[in-house]
Design an enzyme around this catalytic site. Structure first.
Site, PDB file in Angstrom:
ATOM      1  N   HIS A 134      -6.823  -6.085 -15.689  1.00 44.31           N
ATOM      2  CA  HIS A 134      -7.399  -5.994 -17.139  1.00 44.31           C
ATOM      3  C   HIS A 134      -7.572  -4.843 -17.430  1.00 44.31           C
ATOM      4  CE1 HIS A 134     -10.724  -7.783 -20.120  1.00 44.31           C
ATOM      5  NE2 HIS A 134     -11.046  -6.533 -19.740  1.00 44.31           N
ATOM      6  N   GLU A 135      -8.218  -4.048 -16.496  1.00 41.04           N
ATOM      7  CA  GLU A 135      -8.696  -2.559 -16.886  1.00 41.04           C
ATOM      8  C   GLU A 135      -7.456  -1.546 -17.138  1.00 41.04           C
ATOM      9  OE1 GLU A 135     -11.622  -1.798 -17.775  1.00 41.04           O
ATOM     10  OE2 GLU A 135     -12.470  -3.494 -16.795  1.00 41.04           O
ATOM     11  N   HIS A 138      -6.183  -1.664 -20.514  1.00 43.71           N
ATOM     12  CA  HIS A 138      -7.013  -0.901 -21.427  1.00 43.71           C
ATOM     13  C   HIS A 138      -6.357   0.463 -21.565  1.00 43.71           C
ATOM     14  CE1 HIS A 138     -10.352  -3.268 -22.910  1.00 43.71           C
ATOM     15  NE2 HIS A 138     -10.644  -3.579 -21.386  1.00 43.71           N
TER      16      HIS A 138
END
EC number: 3.5.1.88
Length: 176
Positions: A134-135, A138
């Protein structure tokens, strides 16, 4: 240490691709400390530098209940170790109060640098595997809502814009 403003979807700065960190300096260490403070205050379990408008490859995470197991990943590379995926309900500090299921590889290898500038490698599954992917998204200008259908994504955008407007009104009311 300082609390940093977190960008909210659909802010176009969230789409910026992060650049590698060339050297782990005191400035990078301070940014990581500020990111931890911001993440804990939000509260959240992971935060990428892109979310606080610093477009470098830096991620902080703490998956512990007691918030005493901070992890830092500089210039991370994530490699799936299996074709098997698992759905996991995700949320995001840049997409407040929105949660939805995303399928991701269930086991990954993470290669990164720590705050001392040392390379390390770990294998991860479960929440750590989900969170690091998920990170990483980003850092690549991607959000978990990008995995949703266009209709769901539009509804999320409208909800988040409403939440952000409400927060702004509350800030103005507090200042008076």
């Amino acid at each position: 240490m300082a609390l940093l403003p977190i960008l909210s979807f659909p802010d176009p700065r969230l789409r910026t691709i992060a650049k590698p960190v060339e050297e782990v300096t005191d400035e990078i260490r301070q940014l990581a400390a500020d990111m931890f403070e911001t993440m804990y205050a939000a509260p959240g379990i992971g935060l990428a530098a892109s979310q606080v408008d610093r477009h470098i490859q830096l991620i902080v995470m703490d998956l512990s209940e007691s918030k005493d197991e901070p992890m830092v990943f500089i210039n991370p590379k994530v490699t799936p170790l299996t074709e098997e995926t698992q759905p996991y309900e995700e949320g995001c500090l840049s997409v407040p109060q929105i949660y939805d299921k995303v399928d991701r590889p269930s086991r990954v290898k993470i290669e990164a640098i720590n705050l001392e500038g040392q390379a390390f490698e770990i294998e991860a599954d479960g929440l750590l595997a989900v969170c690091i992917q998920h990170e990483m998204d980003h850092l690549n200008g991607k959000l978990f809502v990008d995995y949703l259908s266009p209709l769901k994504r539009q509804r999320v955008r409208e909800k988040v814009e409403k939440i952000v407007r409400q927060r702004e009104r509350e800030k103005v009311a507090v200042k008076r």
